[in-house]
Design a protein around this motif. Structure first.
Motif, PDB file in Angstrom:
ATOM      1  N   PHE A 261       0.779  -1.111   0.087  1.00 19.40           N
ATOM      2  CA  PHE A 261       0.163  -0.004  -0.040  1.00 19.40           C
ATOM      3  C   PHE A 261       0.939   1.293  -0.016  1.00 19.40           C
ATOM      4  O   PHE A 261       0.624   2.070  -0.750  1.00 19.40           O
ATOM      5  CB  PHE A 261      -0.611   0.076   1.244  1.00 19.40           C
ATOM      6  CG  PHE A 261      -1.875   1.013   1.030  1.00 19.40           C
ATOM      7  CD1 PHE A 261      -3.027   0.752   0.670  1.00 19.40           C
ATOM      8  CD2 PHE A 261      -1.804   2.166   1.697  1.00 19.40           C
ATOM      9  CE1 PHE A 261      -4.078   1.558   0.367  1.00 19.40           C
ATOM     10  CE2 PHE A 261      -2.833   3.170   1.846  1.00 19.40           C
ATOM     11  CZ  PHE A 261      -3.902   2.815   1.086  1.00 19.40           C
ATOM     12  N   ALA A 262       1.957   1.136   0.830  1.00 16.59           N
ATOM     13  CA  ALA A 262       2.897   2.289   1.026  1.00 16.59           C
ATOM     14  C   ALA A 262       3.427   2.373  -0.414  1.00 16.59           C
ATOM     15  O   ALA A 262       3.662   3.713  -0.946  1.00 16.59           O
ATOM     16  CB  ALA A 262       3.832   2.105   2.090  1.00 16.59           C
ATOM     17  N   PHE A 263       3.982   1.524  -0.888  1.00 14.66           N
ATOM     18  CA  PHE A 263       4.668   1.490  -2.220  1.00 14.66           C
ATOM     19  C   PHE A 263       3.949   2.106  -3.382  1.00 14.66           C
ATOM     20  O   PHE A 263       4.294   2.857  -4.049  1.00 14.66           O
ATOM     21  CB  PHE A 263       4.784  -0.048  -2.622  1.00 14.66           C
ATOM     22  CG  PHE A 263       5.873  -0.091  -3.873  1.00 14.66           C
ATOM     23  CD1 PHE A 263       7.203   0.066  -3.640  1.00 14.66           C
ATOM     24  CD2 PHE A 263       5.325  -0.398  -5.307  1.00 14.66           C
ATOM     25  CE1 PHE A 263       8.077  -0.149  -4.798  1.00 14.66           C
ATOM     26  CE2 PHE A 263       6.146  -0.707  -6.065  1.00 14.66           C
ATOM     27  CZ  PHE A 263       7.527  -0.428  -6.072  1.00 14.66           C
ATOM     28  N   THR A 264       2.577   1.942  -3.623  1.00 18.98           N
ATOM     29  CA  THR A 264       1.862   2.520  -4.609  1.00 18.98           C
ATOM     30  C   THR A 264       1.391   3.949  -4.192  1.00 18.98           C
ATOM     31  O   THR A 264       1.192   4.870  -5.014  1.00 18.98           O
ATOM     32  CB  THR A 264       0.560   1.630  -4.805  1.00 18.98           C
ATOM     33  OG1 THR A 264       0.119   1.179  -3.730  1.00 18.98           O
ATOM     34  CG2 THR A 264       0.918   0.539  -5.826  1.00 18.98           C
ATOM     35  N   SER A 265       1.043   4.106  -2.793  1.00 18.67           N
ATOM     36  CA  SER A 265       0.361   5.440  -2.465  1.00 18.67           C
ATOM     37  C   SER A 265       1.345   6.472  -2.088  1.00 18.67           C
ATOM     38  O   SER A 265       1.234   7.592  -2.351  1.00 18.67           O
ATOM     39  CB  SER A 265      -0.463   5.466  -1.264  1.00 18.67           C
ATOM     40  OG  SER A 265       0.457   5.061  -0.167  1.00 18.67           O
ATOM     41  N   THR A 266       2.644   5.989  -1.981  1.00 19.94           N
ATOM     42  CA  THR A 266       3.920   6.894  -1.883  1.00 19.94           C
ATOM     43  C   THR A 266       3.503   8.028  -0.570  1.00 19.94           C
ATOM     44  O   THR A 266       3.938   9.095  -0.479  1.00 19.94           O
ATOM     45  CB  THR A 266       4.413   7.863  -2.829  1.00 19.94           C
ATOM     46  OG1 THR A 266       3.341   8.506  -3.207  1.00 19.94           O
ATOM     47  CG2 THR A 266       4.984   6.895  -3.805  1.00 19.94           C
ATOM     48  N   SER A 267       2.457   7.490   0.440  1.00 22.35           N
ATOM     49  CA  SER A 267       2.366   8.500   1.470  1.00 22.35           C
ATOM     50  C   SER A 267       2.295   7.495   2.905  1.00 22.35           C
ATOM     51  O   SER A 267       1.270   6.748   3.017  1.00 22.35           O
ATOM     52  CB  SER A 267       1.078   9.187   1.416  1.00 22.35           C
ATOM     53  OG  SER A 267       0.623   9.592   2.260  1.00 22.35           O
ATOM     54  N   SER A 268       3.354   7.834   3.775  1.00 15.95           N
ATOM     55  CA  SER A 268       3.176   6.928   5.095  1.00 15.95           C
ATOM     56  C   SER A 268       1.890   7.337   5.582  1.00 15.95           C
ATOM     57  O   SER A 268       1.199   6.514   6.278  1.00 15.95           O
ATOM     58  CB  SER A 268       4.428   7.471   6.033  1.00 15.95           C
ATOM     59  OG  SER A 268       5.624   7.270   5.406  1.00 15.95           O
ATOM     60  N   ALA A 269       1.528   8.618   5.703  1.00 13.09           N
ATOM     61  CA  ALA A 269       0.089   9.097   6.400  1.00 13.09           C
ATOM     62  C   ALA A 269      -0.997   8.488   6.061  1.00 13.09           C
ATOM     63  O   ALA A 269      -1.805   7.825   6.782  1.00 13.09           O
ATOM     64  CB  ALA A 269       0.060  10.607   6.324  1.00 13.09           C
ATOM     65  N   ALA A 270      -0.881   8.266   4.537  1.00 15.34           N
ATOM     66  CA  ALA A 270      -1.988   7.616   4.155  1.00 15.34           C
ATOM     67  C   ALA A 270      -2.219   5.959   4.253  1.00 15.34           C
ATOM     68  O   ALA A 270      -3.177   5.567   4.404  1.00 15.34           O
ATOM     69  CB  ALA A 270      -2.141   7.800   2.502  1.00 15.34           C
ATOM     70  N   THR A 271      -1.018   5.628   4.633  1.00 15.39           N
ATOM     71  CA  THR A 271      -0.720   4.087   4.720  1.00 15.39           C
ATOM     72  C   THR A 271      -1.301   3.744   6.245  1.00 15.39           C
ATOM     73  O   THR A 271      -1.638   2.585   6.445  1.00 15.39           O
ATOM     74  CB  THR A 271       0.245   3.518   4.365  1.00 15.39           C
ATOM     75  OG1 THR A 271       0.713   4.195   3.202  1.00 15.39           O
ATOM     76  CG2 THR A 271       0.505   2.012   4.334  1.00 15.39           C
ATOM     77  N   LEU A 272      -1.287   4.838   7.070  1.00 15.13           N
ATOM     78  CA  LEU A 272      -1.449   4.612   8.516  1.00 15.13           C
ATOM     79  C   LEU A 272      -2.645   3.683   8.848  1.00 15.13           C
ATOM     80  O   LEU A 272      -2.455   2.650   9.803  1.00 15.13           O
ATOM     81  CB  LEU A 272      -1.786   5.926   9.409  1.00 15.13           C
ATOM     82  CG  LEU A 272      -1.841   5.985  10.652  1.00 15.13           C
ATOM     83  CD1 LEU A 272      -0.484   5.294  11.086  1.00 15.13           C
ATOM     84  CD2 LEU A 272      -1.825   7.595  11.181  1.00 15.13           C
ATOM     85  N   PRO A 273      -3.892   3.558   8.334  1.00  7.73           N
ATOM     86  CA  PRO A 273      -4.802   2.750   8.759  1.00  7.73           C
ATOM     87  C   PRO A 273      -4.403   1.292   8.231  1.00  7.73           C
ATOM     88  O   PRO A 273      -4.692   0.472   9.010  1.00  7.73           O
ATOM     89  CB  PRO A 273      -5.938   3.265   7.824  1.00  7.73           C
ATOM     90  CG  PRO A 273      -5.691   4.503   7.637  1.00  7.73           C
ATOM     91  CD  PRO A 273      -4.215   4.668   7.655  1.00  7.73           C
ATOM     92  N   ALA A 343       7.302  15.196   5.819  1.00  7.03           N
ATOM     93  CA  ALA A 343       6.065  14.893   5.846  1.00  7.03           C
ATOM     94  C   ALA A 343       5.742  13.540   5.703  1.00  7.03           C
ATOM     95  O   ALA A 343       6.436  13.214   4.429  1.00  7.03           O
ATOM     96  CB  ALA A 343       5.041  16.043   5.616  1.00  7.03           C
ATOM     97  N   GLY A 344       4.546  12.847   6.017  1.00  7.99           N
ATOM     98  CA  GLY A 344       4.324  11.278   5.244  1.00  7.99           C
ATOM     99  C   GLY A 344       3.586  11.395   4.073  1.00  7.99           C
ATOM    100  O   GLY A 344       2.665  10.837   4.057  1.00  7.99           O
ATOM    101  N   CYS A 383       7.758   2.706   1.243  1.00  9.10           N
ATOM    102  CA  CYS A 383       7.604   1.199   1.725  1.00  9.10           C
ATOM    103  C   CYS A 383       8.389   0.780   2.848  1.00  9.10           C
ATOM    104  O   CYS A 383       8.001   0.350   3.980  1.00  9.10           O
ATOM    105  CB  CYS A 383       7.837   0.384   0.551  1.00  9.10           C
ATOM    106  SG  CYS A 383       7.725  -1.192   0.708  1.00  9.10           S
ATOM    107  N   LEU A 384       9.430   1.416   2.832  1.00 10.96           N
ATOM    108  CA  LEU A 384      10.560   1.255   3.988  1.00 10.96           C
ATOM    109  C   LEU A 384      10.317   1.867   5.193  1.00 10.96           C
ATOM    110  O   LEU A 384      10.133   1.412   6.144  1.00 10.96           O
ATOM    111  CB  LEU A 384      11.998   1.480   3.603  1.00 10.96           C
ATOM    112  CG  LEU A 384      13.246   0.966   4.371  1.00 10.96           C
ATOM    113  CD1 LEU A 384      13.414  -0.343   4.234  1.00 10.96           C
ATOM    114  CD2 LEU A 384      14.365   1.682   3.930  1.00 10.96           C
TER     115      LEU A 384
END
Ligand code: ASP
Length: 405
Positions: A261-273, A343-344, A383-384
Protein backbone atom coordinates in the motif's frame (compact mmCIF):
# COMPACT_ATOMS: atom_id res chain seq x y z
CA UNK A 1 -20.20 -20.07 0.27
CA UNK A 2 -16.95 -18.87 -1.25
CA UNK A 3 -14.58 -17.10 1.10
CA UNK A 4 -13.86 -13.48 0.23
CA UNK A 5 -10.32 -12.87 -0.96
CA UNK A 6 -8.15 -11.18 1.68
CA UNK A 7 -7.21 -7.54 1.26
CA UNK A 8 -3.45 -8.13 0.85
CA UNK A 9 -4.24 -10.64 -1.87
CA UNK A 10 -6.58 -8.20 -3.62
CA UNK A 11 -3.92 -5.49 -3.39
CA UNK A 12 -1.26 -7.82 -4.79
CA UNK A 13 -3.46 -8.75 -7.75
CA UNK A 14 -4.27 -5.07 -8.33
CA UNK A 15 -0.55 -4.29 -8.30
CA UNK A 16 0.29 -6.94 -10.89
CA UNK A 17 -2.70 -6.00 -13.06
CA UNK A 18 -1.64 -2.35 -12.85
CA UNK A 19 1.89 -3.17 -14.01
CA UNK A 20 0.58 -5.24 -16.92
CA UNK A 21 -1.93 -2.62 -18.06
CA UNK A 22 0.61 0.17 -17.58
CA UNK A 23 3.14 -1.68 -19.65
CA UNK A 24 0.65 -2.30 -22.45
CA UNK A 25 -0.29 1.39 -22.51
CA UNK A 26 3.35 2.41 -22.47
CA UNK A 27 4.24 0.10 -25.34
CA UNK A 28 1.27 1.32 -27.38
CA UNK A 29 2.26 4.93 -26.67
CA UNK A 30 -1.06 5.50 -24.93
CA UNK A 31 0.22 6.86 -21.63
CA UNK A 32 -2.28 9.70 -21.82
CA UNK A 33 -5.13 7.22 -21.38
CA UNK A 34 -3.62 6.23 -18.04
CA UNK A 35 -3.15 9.87 -17.09
CA UNK A 36 -6.62 11.00 -18.16
CA UNK A 37 -8.81 8.06 -17.25
CA UNK A 38 -7.06 5.85 -14.72
CA UNK A 39 -5.10 8.23 -12.53
CA UNK A 40 -8.20 10.29 -11.56
CA UNK A 41 -9.63 7.24 -9.77
CA UNK A 42 -6.38 6.86 -7.89
CA UNK A 43 -6.57 10.56 -7.07
CA UNK A 44 -10.09 10.15 -5.65
CA UNK A 45 -8.83 7.36 -3.46
CA UNK A 46 -5.84 9.37 -2.26
CA UNK A 47 -8.09 12.38 -1.60
CA UNK A 48 -10.23 10.19 0.63
CA UNK A 49 -7.14 9.05 2.49
CA UNK A 50 -5.91 12.58 2.94
CA UNK A 51 -9.30 13.65 4.17
CA UNK A 52 -9.18 11.08 6.92
CA UNK A 53 -5.55 11.44 7.92
CA UNK A 54 -5.89 14.34 10.37
CA UNK A 55 -8.74 12.82 12.39
CA UNK A 56 -7.03 9.42 12.38
CA UNK A 57 -3.72 10.76 13.69
CA UNK A 58 -5.35 13.07 16.21
CA UNK A 59 -7.88 10.63 17.62
CA UNK A 60 -5.64 7.60 17.43
CA UNK A 61 -2.89 9.32 19.39
CA UNK A 62 -5.20 10.76 22.03
CA UNK A 63 -6.94 7.43 22.33
CA UNK A 64 -3.58 5.63 22.62
CA UNK A 65 -2.42 8.02 25.34
CA UNK A 66 -5.69 7.69 27.25
CA UNK A 67 -5.69 3.93 27.10
CA UNK A 68 -2.17 3.85 28.54
CA UNK A 69 -3.81 5.74 31.38
CA UNK A 70 -0.54 6.71 32.95
CA UNK A 71 1.67 9.59 31.92
CA UNK A 72 4.74 7.61 32.98
CA UNK A 73 3.88 4.86 30.52
CA UNK A 74 3.38 7.47 27.78
CA UNK A 75 6.82 8.87 28.62
CA UNK A 76 8.44 5.46 28.66
CA UNK A 77 6.83 4.41 25.36
CA UNK A 78 7.69 7.81 23.87
CA UNK A 79 11.37 7.62 24.79
CA UNK A 80 11.76 4.06 23.51
CA UNK A 81 9.97 4.93 20.30
CA UNK A 82 12.03 8.01 19.57
CA UNK A 83 15.27 6.18 20.46
CA UNK A 84 14.38 3.35 18.06
CA UNK A 85 13.53 5.85 15.34
CA UNK A 86 16.75 7.82 15.72
CA UNK A 87 19.06 4.80 15.84
CA UNK A 88 17.48 3.06 12.84
CA UNK A 89 17.47 6.27 10.82
CA UNK A 90 21.14 6.90 11.51
CA UNK A 91 21.92 3.31 10.43
CA UNK A 92 19.85 3.93 7.30
CA UNK A 93 22.01 6.95 6.47
CA UNK A 94 25.18 4.93 6.83
CA UNK A 95 23.80 2.16 4.59
CA UNK A 96 22.73 4.77 2.02
CA UNK A 97 26.18 6.36 2.03
CA UNK A 98 28.00 3.04 1.76
CA UNK A 99 26.01 2.03 -1.33
CA UNK A 100 26.24 5.49 -2.88
CA UNK A 101 30.00 5.52 -2.45
CA UNK A 102 30.40 2.04 -3.88
CA UNK A 103 28.39 3.03 -6.96
CA UNK A 104 30.09 6.38 -7.27
CA UNK A 105 33.54 4.91 -6.73
CA UNK A 106 32.89 2.33 -9.45
CA UNK A 107 31.88 5.14 -11.81
CA UNK A 108 28.32 3.86 -12.12
CA UNK A 109 26.50 7.13 -11.57
CA UNK A 110 25.59 8.77 -14.89
CA UNK A 111 27.48 12.04 -15.44
CA UNK A 112 24.63 14.53 -15.93
CA UNK A 113 25.17 18.21 -16.45
CA UNK A 114 23.88 20.03 -13.36
CA UNK A 115 23.57 23.30 -15.26
CA UNK A 116 20.56 21.86 -17.04
CA UNK A 117 18.76 21.09 -13.81
CA UNK A 118 15.68 23.15 -13.13
CA UNK A 119 14.09 22.96 -9.74
CA UNK A 120 12.63 25.72 -7.74
CA UNK A 121 13.43 25.02 -4.13
CA UNK A 122 11.10 26.02 -1.36
CA UNK A 123 12.63 28.35 1.11
CA UNK A 124 14.15 26.51 3.99
CA UNK A 125 14.79 28.47 7.15
CA UNK A 126 16.95 26.16 9.20
CA UNK A 127 16.38 23.67 11.93
CA UNK A 128 15.43 26.06 14.74
CA UNK A 129 12.57 27.50 12.75
CA UNK A 130 11.35 23.95 12.08
CA UNK A 131 11.41 23.38 15.84
CA UNK A 132 9.42 26.54 16.54
CA UNK A 133 7.00 25.66 13.75
CA UNK A 134 6.05 22.40 15.47
CA UNK A 135 4.10 24.35 18.08
CA UNK A 136 0.79 25.56 16.70
CA UNK A 137 -0.62 29.03 17.19
CA UNK A 138 -4.02 28.07 15.88
CA UNK A 139 -5.29 24.56 16.23
CA UNK A 140 -7.77 24.77 13.36
CA UNK A 141 -5.08 25.96 11.01
CA UNK A 142 -2.96 22.93 11.88
CA UNK A 143 -5.91 20.75 10.91
CA UNK A 144 -6.75 22.55 7.68
CA UNK A 145 -3.09 22.62 6.60
CA UNK A 146 -2.74 18.96 7.66
CA UNK A 147 0.46 19.94 9.47
CA UNK A 148 1.07 16.56 11.05
CA UNK A 149 3.85 17.54 13.47
CA UNK A 150 1.53 20.17 14.92
CA UNK A 151 -1.34 17.69 15.02
CA UNK A 152 0.87 15.33 17.04
CA UNK A 153 1.75 18.08 19.51
CA UNK A 154 -1.96 18.91 19.87
CA UNK A 155 -2.74 15.21 20.47
CA UNK A 156 -0.02 14.97 23.14
CA UNK A 157 -1.29 18.05 24.95
CA UNK A 158 -4.94 17.03 24.82
CA UNK A 159 -4.19 13.43 25.77
CA UNK A 160 -2.21 14.60 28.79
CA UNK A 161 -4.76 17.23 29.77
CA UNK A 162 -7.78 14.92 29.55
CA UNK A 163 -5.94 12.46 31.75
CA UNK A 164 -4.97 15.19 34.21
CA UNK A 165 -8.58 16.41 34.42
CA UNK A 166 -9.56 13.02 35.87
CA UNK A 167 -13.29 12.56 36.55
CA UNK A 168 -14.22 15.93 35.05
CA UNK A 169 -12.49 15.02 31.79
CA UNK A 170 -14.66 11.91 31.40
CA UNK A 171 -16.95 13.41 28.79
CA UNK A 172 -13.98 14.43 26.65
CA UNK A 173 -12.55 10.93 27.06
CA UNK A 174 -15.82 9.34 25.95
CA UNK A 175 -16.13 11.70 23.01
CA UNK A 176 -12.63 10.78 21.82
CA UNK A 177 -13.25 7.06 22.06
CA UNK A 178 -16.67 7.32 20.41
CA UNK A 179 -15.37 9.44 17.53
CA UNK A 180 -12.41 7.15 17.15
CA UNK A 181 -14.72 4.15 16.82
CA UNK A 182 -16.62 6.00 14.07
CA UNK A 183 -13.43 7.01 12.27
CA UNK A 184 -12.23 3.42 12.40
CA UNK A 185 -15.36 2.30 10.56
CA UNK A 186 -14.89 4.98 7.94
CA UNK A 187 -11.25 4.04 7.60
CA UNK A 188 -12.19 0.40 7.07
CA UNK A 189 -14.47 1.41 4.22
CA UNK A 190 -11.86 3.61 2.52
CA UNK A 191 -9.21 0.93 2.89
CA UNK A 192 -11.47 -1.61 1.22
CA UNK A 193 -11.19 0.58 -1.89
CA UNK A 194 -7.39 0.22 -1.85
CA UNK A 195 -7.17 -2.24 -4.75
CA UNK A 196 -8.73 0.40 -7.05
CA UNK A 197 -6.17 2.98 -5.92
CA UNK A 198 -3.28 0.56 -6.27
CA UNK A 199 -4.32 -0.63 -9.73
CA UNK A 200 -4.89 2.82 -11.22
CA UNK A 201 -1.76 4.41 -9.75
CA UNK A 202 0.47 1.53 -10.71
CA UNK A 203 -0.83 1.52 -14.28
CA UNK A 204 -0.25 5.27 -14.49
CA UNK A 205 3.29 5.13 -13.09
CA UNK A 206 4.35 2.33 -15.42
CA UNK A 207 2.66 3.90 -18.46
CA UNK A 208 4.28 7.30 -17.94
CA UNK A 209 7.66 6.59 -16.37
CA UNK A 210 9.04 4.07 -18.79
CA UNK A 211 10.79 6.87 -20.64
CA UNK A 212 14.45 7.50 -21.39
CA UNK A 213 15.13 9.39 -18.21
CA UNK A 214 14.30 6.25 -16.27
CA UNK A 215 17.01 4.35 -18.10
CA UNK A 216 19.53 7.14 -17.62
CA UNK A 217 18.96 7.21 -13.92
CA UNK A 218 18.43 3.49 -13.55
CA UNK A 219 21.67 2.90 -11.68
CA UNK A 220 20.96 5.62 -9.15
CA UNK A 221 17.55 4.06 -8.59
CA UNK A 222 19.10 0.58 -8.26
CA UNK A 223 21.56 1.99 -5.73
CA UNK A 224 18.78 3.43 -3.57
CA UNK A 225 16.72 0.23 -3.80
CA UNK A 226 19.71 -1.88 -2.75
CA UNK A 227 19.99 0.35 0.30
CA UNK A 228 16.25 -0.03 1.02
CA UNK A 229 16.42 -3.80 0.71
CA UNK A 230 19.55 -4.24 2.82
CA UNK A 231 18.12 -1.99 5.52
CA UNK A 232 14.86 -3.94 5.59
CA UNK A 233 16.55 -7.32 5.60
CA UNK A 234 19.23 -6.45 8.15
CA UNK A 235 17.71 -3.89 10.50
CA UNK A 236 14.05 -4.91 10.52
CA UNK A 237 14.66 -8.65 10.41
CA UNK A 238 17.11 -8.29 13.27
CA UNK A 239 14.87 -6.09 15.37
CA UNK A 240 11.88 -8.35 14.74
CA UNK A 241 13.93 -11.36 15.74
CA UNK A 242 16.09 -10.00 18.55
CA UNK A 243 13.75 -7.51 20.20
CA UNK A 244 10.28 -8.75 19.31
CA UNK A 245 11.12 -12.46 19.17
CA UNK A 246 9.38 -12.89 15.83
CA UNK A 247 10.67 -14.67 12.75
CA UNK A 248 11.52 -12.21 9.94
CA UNK A 249 9.34 -14.16 7.53
CA UNK A 250 6.34 -13.84 9.81
CA UNK A 251 7.10 -10.15 10.21
CA UNK A 252 7.33 -9.35 6.51
CA UNK A 253 4.29 -11.49 5.75
CA UNK A 254 2.29 -9.61 8.36
CA UNK A 255 3.51 -6.21 7.19
CA UNK A 256 3.00 -7.05 3.52
CA UNK A 257 -0.34 -5.30 2.97
CA UNK A 258 0.97 -2.04 4.42
CA UNK A 259 4.19 -2.34 2.43
CA UNK A 260 2.43 -2.69 -0.92
CA UNK A 261 0.00 0.00 0.00
CA UNK A 262 2.84 2.38 0.88
CA UNK A 263 4.67 1.43 -2.29
CA UNK A 264 1.81 2.52 -4.50
CA UNK A 265 0.37 5.42 -2.49
CA UNK A 266 3.79 6.94 -1.66
CA UNK A 267 2.39 8.31 1.57
CA UNK A 268 3.13 7.00 5.06
CA UNK A 269 0.30 9.07 6.47
CA UNK A 270 -2.18 7.61 4.02
CA UNK A 271 -0.94 4.10 4.81
CA UNK A 272 -1.54 4.57 8.52
CA UNK A 273 -4.88 2.75 8.68
CA UNK A 274 -3.40 -0.28 6.92
CA UNK A 275 -0.26 -0.27 9.08
CA UNK A 276 -2.47 -0.25 12.16
CA UNK A 277 -4.25 -3.34 10.97
CA UNK A 278 -0.98 -5.09 10.17
CA UNK A 279 0.57 -4.16 13.52
CA UNK A 280 -2.53 -5.41 15.29
CA UNK A 281 -2.43 -8.73 13.43
CA UNK A 282 1.26 -9.10 14.24
CA UNK A 283 0.53 -8.73 17.93
CA UNK A 284 1.44 -5.11 18.72
CA UNK A 285 -0.45 -3.82 21.72
CA UNK A 286 -3.23 -1.50 20.52
CA UNK A 287 -2.48 1.48 22.76
CA UNK A 288 1.19 1.33 21.86
CA UNK A 289 0.50 0.98 18.13
CA UNK A 290 -1.95 3.89 18.34
CA UNK A 291 0.89 6.00 19.67
CA UNK A 292 3.88 4.69 17.71
CA UNK A 293 2.38 4.44 14.23
CA UNK A 294 1.01 7.99 13.81
CA UNK A 295 4.24 9.34 15.28
CA UNK A 296 6.30 7.11 13.01
CA UNK A 297 4.33 8.06 9.91
CA UNK A 298 5.36 11.64 10.64
CA UNK A 299 8.94 11.44 11.90
CA UNK A 300 10.36 7.98 11.19
CA UNK A 301 11.62 7.85 7.62
CA UNK A 302 14.48 5.40 7.12
CA UNK A 303 13.78 5.05 3.41
CA UNK A 304 13.79 8.80 2.99
CA UNK A 305 17.14 9.02 4.81
CA UNK A 306 18.68 6.42 2.48
CA UNK A 307 17.29 8.23 -0.54
CA UNK A 308 18.62 11.57 0.65
CA UNK A 309 22.11 10.14 1.15
CA UNK A 310 22.18 8.44 -2.26
CA UNK A 311 20.76 11.50 -4.01
CA UNK A 312 23.26 13.78 -2.28
CA UNK A 313 26.26 11.72 -3.34
CA UNK A 314 24.90 11.49 -6.88
CA UNK A 315 24.15 15.21 -7.19
CA UNK A 316 27.50 16.11 -5.65
CA UNK A 317 29.26 13.90 -8.17
CA UNK A 318 27.38 15.56 -11.06
CA UNK A 319 28.47 18.91 -9.64
CA UNK A 320 32.06 17.67 -9.66
CA UNK A 321 32.32 17.50 -5.88
CA UNK A 322 33.94 14.69 -4.01
CA UNK A 323 32.58 14.40 -0.48
CA UNK A 324 35.13 14.13 2.32
CA UNK A 325 34.61 11.98 5.40
CA UNK A 326 33.71 15.08 7.42
CA UNK A 327 31.09 16.02 4.84
CA UNK A 328 29.68 12.49 5.01
CA UNK A 329 29.18 12.95 8.74
CA UNK A 330 27.31 16.18 7.95
CA UNK A 331 25.18 14.18 5.49
CA UNK A 332 24.32 11.59 8.18
CA UNK A 333 23.30 14.28 10.66
CA UNK A 334 21.36 16.48 8.26
CA UNK A 335 19.68 13.56 6.47
CA UNK A 336 18.55 12.17 9.84
CA UNK A 337 17.07 15.56 10.77
CA UNK A 338 15.68 16.16 7.28
CA UNK A 339 13.94 12.80 7.29
CA UNK A 340 12.37 13.61 10.66
CA UNK A 341 11.10 16.87 9.22
CA UNK A 342 9.74 15.13 6.12
CA UNK A 343 5.96 14.89 6.07
CA UNK A 344 4.48 11.48 5.36
CA UNK A 345 3.12 12.54 2.01
CA UNK A 346 4.08 11.94 -1.57
CA UNK A 347 7.28 13.67 -2.66
CA UNK A 348 8.05 15.35 0.65
CA UNK A 349 11.47 13.70 0.95
CA UNK A 350 12.66 15.40 -2.19
CA UNK A 351 11.72 18.81 -0.83
CA UNK A 352 13.65 18.14 2.37
CA UNK A 353 16.65 17.01 0.34
CA UNK A 354 17.25 20.73 -0.09
CA UNK A 355 18.26 20.90 3.57
CA UNK A 356 21.01 18.31 3.10
CA UNK A 357 22.31 19.94 -0.07
CA UNK A 358 22.34 23.35 1.55
CA UNK A 359 24.37 22.04 4.47
CA UNK A 360 27.02 20.98 1.96
CA UNK A 361 26.86 24.14 -0.12
CA UNK A 362 25.48 22.35 -3.18
CA UNK A 363 23.01 24.49 -5.19
CA UNK A 364 19.52 23.28 -4.42
CA UNK A 365 18.42 23.71 -8.04
CA UNK A 366 20.41 20.56 -8.84
CA UNK A 367 17.54 18.57 -7.38
CA UNK A 368 16.14 19.09 -10.89
CA UNK A 369 18.41 16.22 -11.95
CA UNK A 370 16.22 13.65 -10.25
CA UNK A 371 12.81 15.32 -10.18
CA UNK A 372 11.45 13.33 -13.09
CA UNK A 373 11.96 9.98 -11.44
CA UNK A 374 11.33 10.97 -7.86
CA UNK A 375 8.17 8.93 -7.68
CA UNK A 376 10.12 5.74 -8.36
CA UNK A 377 12.44 6.53 -5.44
CA UNK A 378 9.43 7.54 -3.37
CA UNK A 379 7.65 4.21 -3.80
CA UNK A 380 10.52 2.27 -2.27
CA UNK A 381 11.34 4.76 0.44
CA UNK A 382 7.74 5.03 1.63
CA UNK A 383 7.50 1.24 1.74
CA UNK A 384 10.58 1.15 3.97
CA UNK A 385 9.35 4.04 6.14
CA UNK A 386 6.13 2.22 6.93
CA UNK A 387 7.85 -1.11 7.58
CA UNK A 388 10.06 0.63 10.13
CA UNK A 389 7.05 2.02 11.97
CA UNK A 390 5.47 -1.42 12.25
CA UNK A 391 8.75 -2.98 13.42
CA UNK A 392 9.03 -0.29 16.09
CA UNK A 393 5.50 -0.89 17.38
CA UNK A 394 6.33 -4.57 17.86
CA UNK A 395 9.65 -3.90 19.61
CA UNK A 396 8.17 -1.33 21.98
CA UNK A 397 5.28 -3.70 22.78
CA UNK A 398 7.81 -6.33 23.74
CA UNK A 399 9.97 -3.96 25.80
CA UNK A 400 6.98 -2.65 27.71
CA UNK A 401 5.62 -6.13 28.40
CA UNK A 402 9.01 -7.22 29.74
CA UNK A 403 9.03 -4.24 32.07
CA UNK A 404 5.65 -5.16 33.49
CA UNK A 405 6.72 -8.70 34.33
N1 ASP B 1 6.56 9.75 0.69
C1 ASP B 1 7.32 9.50 1.87
C2 ASP B 1 6.42 9.02 2.98
O1 ASP B 1 5.26 9.32 3.01
C3 ASP B 1 8.05 10.71 2.33
C4 ASP B 1 9.08 11.05 1.32
O2 ASP B 1 8.74 11.67 0.31
O3 ASP B 1 10.23 10.67 1.51
O4 ASP B 1 6.87 8.32 3.85
Amino acid sequence: MKKKMSLPMQILIALIAGIVVGFILYSADLANIATNYLKPFGDIFVNLLKFIVVPVVLLSMIDGILSMNDMRKVGSVGIKTVAYFMVTTAIACVIGLVFANIFNGAGLFPPLNPEEAVYEAKEFNGFMSVLVGIFPTNMWKSFTDANMLQVIVIALFFGGAIMAAGERGKLARDIVSSFYAVIEKLMGFIISLAPIGVFTYMAWVVATQGSEILITLLLVIVCAYLGYIVHAVVVYSLSAKVFAGMSPIKFFKGAFAAMIFAFTSTSSAATLPVSKECAHELGAEDDIASFVLPLGSTINMDGTAIYQCVATVFIASCAGMHLTLGQMVVVVITATLASIGTAGVSGAGMIMLAMVLEALGIPVAYIGLIVAVDRIFDMGRTCLNVTGDIACSLCVTKWESKKQK
